[in-house]
Write a protein that holds these residues in place. Structure first.
Motif, PDB file in Angstrom:
ATOM      1  N   SER A 115       0.906  -1.345  -0.045  1.00 36.77           N
ATOM      2  CA  SER A 115      -0.076   0.160   0.127  1.00 36.77           C
ATOM      3  C   SER A 115       0.856   1.178  -0.005  1.00 36.77           C
ATOM      4  CB  SER A 115      -0.760   0.093   1.200  1.00 36.77           C
ATOM      5  OG  SER A 115      -0.097   0.138   2.526  1.00 36.77           O
ATOM      6  N   TRP A 116       0.216   2.407   0.507  1.00 38.45           N
ATOM      7  CA  TRP A 116       1.150   3.661   0.464  1.00 38.45           C
ATOM      8  C   TRP A 116       2.072   3.462   1.667  1.00 38.45           C
ATOM      9  CZ3 TRP A 116      -4.218   2.767   1.363  1.00 38.45           C
ATOM     10  CH2 TRP A 116      -4.653   2.859   2.649  1.00 38.45           C
ATOM     11  N   TYR A 117       2.355   2.198   2.242  1.00 41.78           N
ATOM     12  CA  TYR A 117       3.259   2.095   3.244  1.00 41.78           C
ATOM     13  C   TYR A 117       4.667   1.544   2.599  1.00 41.78           C
ATOM     14  CZ  TYR A 117       0.621   2.956   7.288  1.00 41.78           C
ATOM     15  OH  TYR A 117       0.015   3.683   8.403  1.00 41.78           O
ATOM     16  N   ASN A 118       4.795   1.370   1.245  1.00 44.56           N
ATOM     17  CA  ASN A 118       5.820   1.476   0.521  1.00 44.56           C
ATOM     18  C   ASN A 118       6.695   2.525   1.043  1.00 44.56           C
ATOM     19  OD1 ASN A 118       5.362  -1.023  -0.957  1.00 44.56           O
ATOM     20  ND2 ASN A 118       4.338  -0.005  -2.696  1.00 44.56           N
ATOM     21  N   ARG A 119       6.206   3.524   1.117  1.00 43.35           N
ATOM     22  CA  ARG A 119       7.119   4.783   1.458  1.00 43.35           C
ATOM     23  C   ARG A 119       7.813   4.793   2.962  1.00 43.35           C
ATOM     24  NH1 ARG A 119       6.781  10.160  -1.728  1.00 43.35           N
ATOM     25  NH2 ARG A 119       7.770   8.843  -2.997  1.00 43.35           N
ATOM     26  N   ALA A 120       7.337   3.948   3.698  1.00 46.71           N
ATOM     27  CA  ALA A 120       7.817   3.549   5.101  1.00 46.71           C
ATOM     28  C   ALA A 120       8.890   2.680   5.282  1.00 46.71           C
ATOM     29  CB  ALA A 120       6.666   3.220   5.979  1.00 46.71           C
ATOM     30  N   GLY A 121       8.979   1.612   4.042  1.00 50.53           N
ATOM     31  CA  GLY A 121       9.978   0.567   4.220  1.00 50.53           C
ATOM     32  C   GLY A 121      10.737   0.502   2.709  1.00 50.53           C
ATOM     33  N   VAL A 122      10.199  -0.057   1.864  1.00 53.96           N
ATOM     34  CA  VAL A 122      11.335  -0.435   0.685  1.00 53.96           C
ATOM     35  C   VAL A 122      11.761   1.133   0.064  1.00 53.96           C
ATOM     36  CG1 VAL A 122       9.047  -0.545  -1.044  1.00 53.96           C
ATOM     37  CG2 VAL A 122      11.497  -1.657  -1.456  1.00 53.96           C
ATOM     38  N   GLU A 123      11.043   2.033   0.055  1.00 53.97           N
ATOM     39  CA  GLU A 123      11.353   3.084  -0.857  1.00 53.97           C
ATOM     40  C   GLU A 123      12.593   3.786   0.093  1.00 53.97           C
ATOM     41  OE1 GLU A 123       8.569   6.252  -1.932  1.00 53.97           O
ATOM     42  OE2 GLU A 123       7.276   4.688  -2.935  1.00 53.97           O
ATOM     43  N   PRO A 124      12.508   4.080   1.164  1.00 55.14           N
ATOM     44  CA  PRO A 124      13.731   4.627   1.884  1.00 55.14           C
ATOM     45  C   PRO A 124      14.860   3.725   1.955  1.00 55.14           C
ATOM     46  CG  PRO A 124      12.026   4.091   3.579  1.00 55.14           C
ATOM     47  CD  PRO A 124      11.519   4.013   2.162  1.00 55.14           C
ATOM     48  N   VAL A 125      14.656   2.554   2.344  1.00 51.58           N
ATOM     49  CA  VAL A 125      15.721   1.503   2.343  1.00 51.58           C
ATOM     50  C   VAL A 125      16.527   1.321   0.841  1.00 51.58           C
ATOM     51  CG1 VAL A 125      16.283  -1.102   2.624  1.00 51.58           C
ATOM     52  CG2 VAL A 125      14.776   0.115   4.284  1.00 51.58           C
ATOM     53  N   MET A 126      15.758   1.381  -0.174  1.00 54.44           N
ATOM     54  CA  MET A 126      16.340   1.053  -1.749  1.00 54.44           C
ATOM     55  C   MET A 126      16.681   2.317  -2.048  1.00 54.44           C
ATOM     56  SD  MET A 126      16.556  -1.927  -1.363  1.00 54.44           S
ATOM     57  CE  MET A 126      17.356  -2.515  -2.844  1.00 54.44           C
ATOM     58  N   GLY A 127      16.350   3.553  -1.502  1.00 53.67           N
ATOM     59  CA  GLY A 127      16.969   4.750  -2.105  1.00 53.67           C
ATOM     60  C   GLY A 127      15.902   5.345  -3.173  1.00 53.67           C
ATOM     61  N   PHE A 128      14.623   4.968  -2.997  1.00 50.77           N
ATOM     62  CA  PHE A 128      13.637   5.236  -4.082  1.00 50.77           C
ATOM     63  C   PHE A 128      12.751   6.651  -3.750  1.00 50.77           C
ATOM     64  CE2 PHE A 128      13.289   0.430  -5.227  1.00 50.77           C
ATOM     65  CZ  PHE A 128      14.322   0.583  -5.866  1.00 50.77           C
ATOM     66  N   CYS A 129      13.103   6.863  -2.586  1.00 48.65           N
ATOM     67  CA  CYS A 129      12.536   8.286  -2.075  1.00 48.65           C
ATOM     68  C   CYS A 129      13.679   9.315  -1.258  1.00 48.65           C
ATOM     69  CB  CYS A 129      11.304   8.115  -1.295  1.00 48.65           C
ATOM     70  SG  CYS A 129      11.708   7.502   0.357  1.00 48.65           S
ATOM     71  N   LYS A 130      13.448  10.624  -1.367  1.00 47.70           N
ATOM     72  CA  LYS A 130      14.201  11.375  -0.575  1.00 47.70           C
ATOM     73  C   LYS A 130      13.948  11.099   0.696  1.00 47.70           C
ATOM     74  CE  LYS A 130      14.307  14.618  -4.514  1.00 47.70           C
ATOM     75  NZ  LYS A 130      14.038  15.947  -4.839  1.00 47.70           N
TER      76      LYS A 130
END
Length: 293
Positions: free
Chosen positions: A143-158
């Motif tokens: 869900s929107w919680y991609n931004r709480a896990g995979v995105e910051p860990v893998m560098g997909f968000c600032k």
């Protein structure tokens, strides 16, 4: 002469001990086989008996059908978010929940990576467009919680996007529940050796190999990073109006049964059979931060 495929063997730090893991080796290492089921402080010694599982699941699925009839009669909207590490069992739990529900009013949302247009929108916008209408039951496979896990860990968000998400999400979810939508948030938790075992199973099962992504391989050495992000996510976004329900999921059978029980016990639907639903196992199900390690 064909070139030899590059080895994907990696050295892992498992609680301070160096271990080699080669996902392409068809033999599962003994150190994984021995520790998998009990990893992550799992409280049970063996899987739930299959006959007991099937019998209990059928009773719960009958109740879910009743929930749908109630929804159609009352217009009640339900959303359930399924989150967890890769191979935690989200897809199987969703399938067990939806198996006998009418697909005209129960659906799964599993969004791919955002398009160029979606990247220019409000972060939550593409999720909002999939929310339930009257009488619908919608299950989110991530869900929107991609931004709480995979995105910051893998560098997909600032970093600033990550911090903004943690601040905005409780307010966003308050809007959802204030609208009268029932919102369930599930975190399926597994131990590290169990995750490695399931990755190995996927790699060597021709029916499941599609589930193993390059992202899974890239994340093998990021267990601690994901743990830190998980803990902060649970702390920052576990609220009275949208609490996290944590499911210990090393045994998929117990996880599915207790997850569905939680949904059914929470809803006040017509024809509810509390005896058929049974009691939630508090060794398997907990609330918010502090229940998992």
């Amino acid at each position: 002469m064909a070139e030899k495929a590059e080895s994907r063997a990696v050295e892992l730090d498992i609680r301070g001990k160096k271990r080699m893991y080669d996902i392409d080796d068809p033999k599962l290492p003994d150190w994984i086989e021995e520790k998998a089921f009990g990893s992550g402080d799992y409280p049970c010694d063996k899987k739930l008996d299959s006959k007991e599982y099937e019998k209990t699941l059928k009773l719960l699925q009958i109740e879910l059908v009743k929930v749908q009839f109630w929804q159609q009669k009352t217009g009640t909207r339900i959303m359930s978010v399924f989150e967890g590490r890769d191979a935690a069992g989200k897809g199987g739990a969703i399938h067990a929940t939806m198996a006998y529900m009418n697909p005209r009013s129960a659906r799964t949302v599993a969004l791919t990576k955002p398009t160029e247009t979606e990247r220019g929108q409000w972060y939550f916008q593409r999720y909002v467009s999939t929310f339930p209408t009257a009488g619908e039951f919608v299950l989110f496979d991530r869900s929107w919680y991609n931004r709480a896990g995979v995105e910051p860990v893998m560098g997909f968000c600032k970093p600033e996007e990550y911090e903004k998400f943690l601040k905005e999400t409780p307010r966003f979810e308050k809007m959802i529940t204030s609208e009268g939508i029932h919102l369930f948030k599930f975190w399926l938790n597994i131990g590290r050796e169990m995750q490695l075992k399931r990755f190995h199973d996927r790699r060597h099962d021709p029916l499941k190999i599609w589930k193993l992504s390059p992202m899974d391989i890239a994340a093998l050495n990021k267990w601690d990073d994901y743990t830190q992000k998980r803990d902060r996510m649970l702390k920052e976004t576990h609220t009275d109006h949208a609490p996290w329900t944590v499911i210990r999921a090393n045994d998929k059978r117990r996880a599915r049964i207790n997850l569905i029980r939680h949904i059914l016990k929470t809803l006040d639907y017509e024809g509810k059979d509390t005896q058929a639903i049974g009691e939630i196992d508090d060794k398997i199900v907990g609330a918010g931060p502090g229940f998992v390690k």
